[in-house]
Structures are given as structure tokens and as C-alpha cells.
Design a protein around this motif. Sequence first.
Motif, short mmCIF file in Angstrom:
data_model
loop_
_atom_site.label_atom_id
_atom_site.label_comp_id
_atom_site.label_asym_id
_atom_site.label_seq_id
_atom_site.Cartn_x
_atom_site.Cartn_y
_atom_site.Cartn_z
N LEU A 46 59.45 40.96 77.97
CA LEU A 46 60.91 41.00 77.95
C LEU A 46 61.49 41.32 76.58
O LEU A 46 62.49 42.03 76.47
N TYR A 47 60.88 40.79 75.53
CA TYR A 47 61.46 40.93 74.19
C TYR A 47 60.69 41.87 73.28
O TYR A 47 61.09 42.10 72.15
N GLY A 48 59.57 42.39 73.75
CA GLY A 48 58.78 43.31 72.95
C GLY A 48 58.18 42.67 71.72
O GLY A 48 58.05 43.32 70.68
N VAL A 49 57.83 41.39 71.83
CA VAL A 49 57.25 40.68 70.70
C VAL A 49 55.75 40.48 70.94
O VAL A 49 55.31 40.38 72.07
N PRO A 50 54.97 40.42 69.87
CA PRO A 50 53.54 40.16 70.05
C PRO A 50 53.27 38.68 70.31
O PRO A 50 54.10 37.83 70.01
N VAL A 51 52.11 38.41 70.86
CA VAL A 51 51.68 37.04 71.11
C VAL A 51 50.61 36.68 70.09
O VAL A 51 49.63 37.41 69.93
N ALA A 52 50.81 35.58 69.40
CA ALA A 52 49.80 35.04 68.49
C ALA A 52 49.23 33.80 69.15
O ALA A 52 49.92 32.81 69.33
N SER A 53 47.98 33.88 69.56
CA SER A 53 47.36 32.77 70.28
C SER A 53 45.87 32.78 70.04
O SER A 53 45.24 33.84 69.93
N GLN A 54 45.29 31.59 69.99
CA GLN A 54 43.84 31.48 69.85
C GLN A 54 43.14 31.60 71.20
O GLN A 54 41.91 31.58 71.25
N ASP A 55 43.87 31.75 72.27
CA ASP A 55 43.30 31.84 73.61
C ASP A 55 42.90 33.29 73.91
O ASP A 55 43.63 34.03 74.55
N SER A 56 41.73 33.67 73.46
CA SER A 56 41.24 35.04 73.69
C SER A 56 40.90 35.28 75.15
O SER A 56 40.94 36.41 75.63
N ARG A 57 40.58 34.21 75.86
CA ARG A 57 40.27 34.34 77.29
C ARG A 57 41.53 34.81 78.04
O ARG A 57 41.46 35.68 78.90
N GLN A 58 42.68 34.24 77.70
CA GLN A 58 43.94 34.64 78.33
C GLN A 58 44.20 36.12 78.08
O GLN A 58 44.65 36.84 78.96
N ARG A 59 43.91 36.58 76.88
CA ARG A 59 44.09 38.00 76.54
C ARG A 59 43.20 38.88 77.42
O ARG A 59 43.65 39.90 77.94
#
Length: 103
Positions: A46-59
Motif C-alpha cells: 500500500l505504501y511502497g515501503v520496504p520491510v525490515a524483518s529477521q523473518d527470512s522464512r516469511q520472505r
Amino acid sequence: MESRRRVRREADAPVRDLRSEIAAVADDGIRAALLKDIHLSEAAILYGVPVASQDSRQRRYLEQVGESYALAAKVQWFNPVQDSDWETWVYNGCVERSEFCCT
């Protein structure tokens, strides 16, 4: 982060197409994992922002959804612990880089 006013609160805005694609995922475990953090994916779309997350499985799971849903493939997702050179990428305005896209 709160005291410096760096937290942005937004009303929940579901991306119905994304939720439909996730509902069609055959594996119950993957589908549940995708729904657990769907708010991150929806905000990115929706906002065109990146996701910073340690959950590589979700990626990885989102990459699978991206094969049939183009907007999911455009989500920029990075793991600040495992991915290298993300600091420079963020400093330069998060210009699209294939290594951070869910394609």
C-alpha cells in the motif's frame, strides 16, 4: 522510536487480492505464517515501503505468492542481520534492488 515520533500508526487496510492469494495456498502452515505477518506485506504494497524483518522464512513464503500475484513480487524485504549492504541501500533511498525484492 515513539518519543522521537518515528513510529507511524495507520489504520488496518487489507489488500483483498493478496488475502485471496494467501487463502489459496495449499499448505496450512505456510498459509498461517503468511497471515500472521500479513500487515507487513500489506503496508509494503500500500505504501511502497520496504520491510525490515529477521523473518527470512516469511520472505520466502511471500516470494512463492509473488509467482502468481505481481504486487507481492515487488515487495522489498530485507533481513538486517543476514543481508549485507542494506545500510547503504536504505541510506540511498531504498532504490529497488533485485536482492531485496520478493521475486
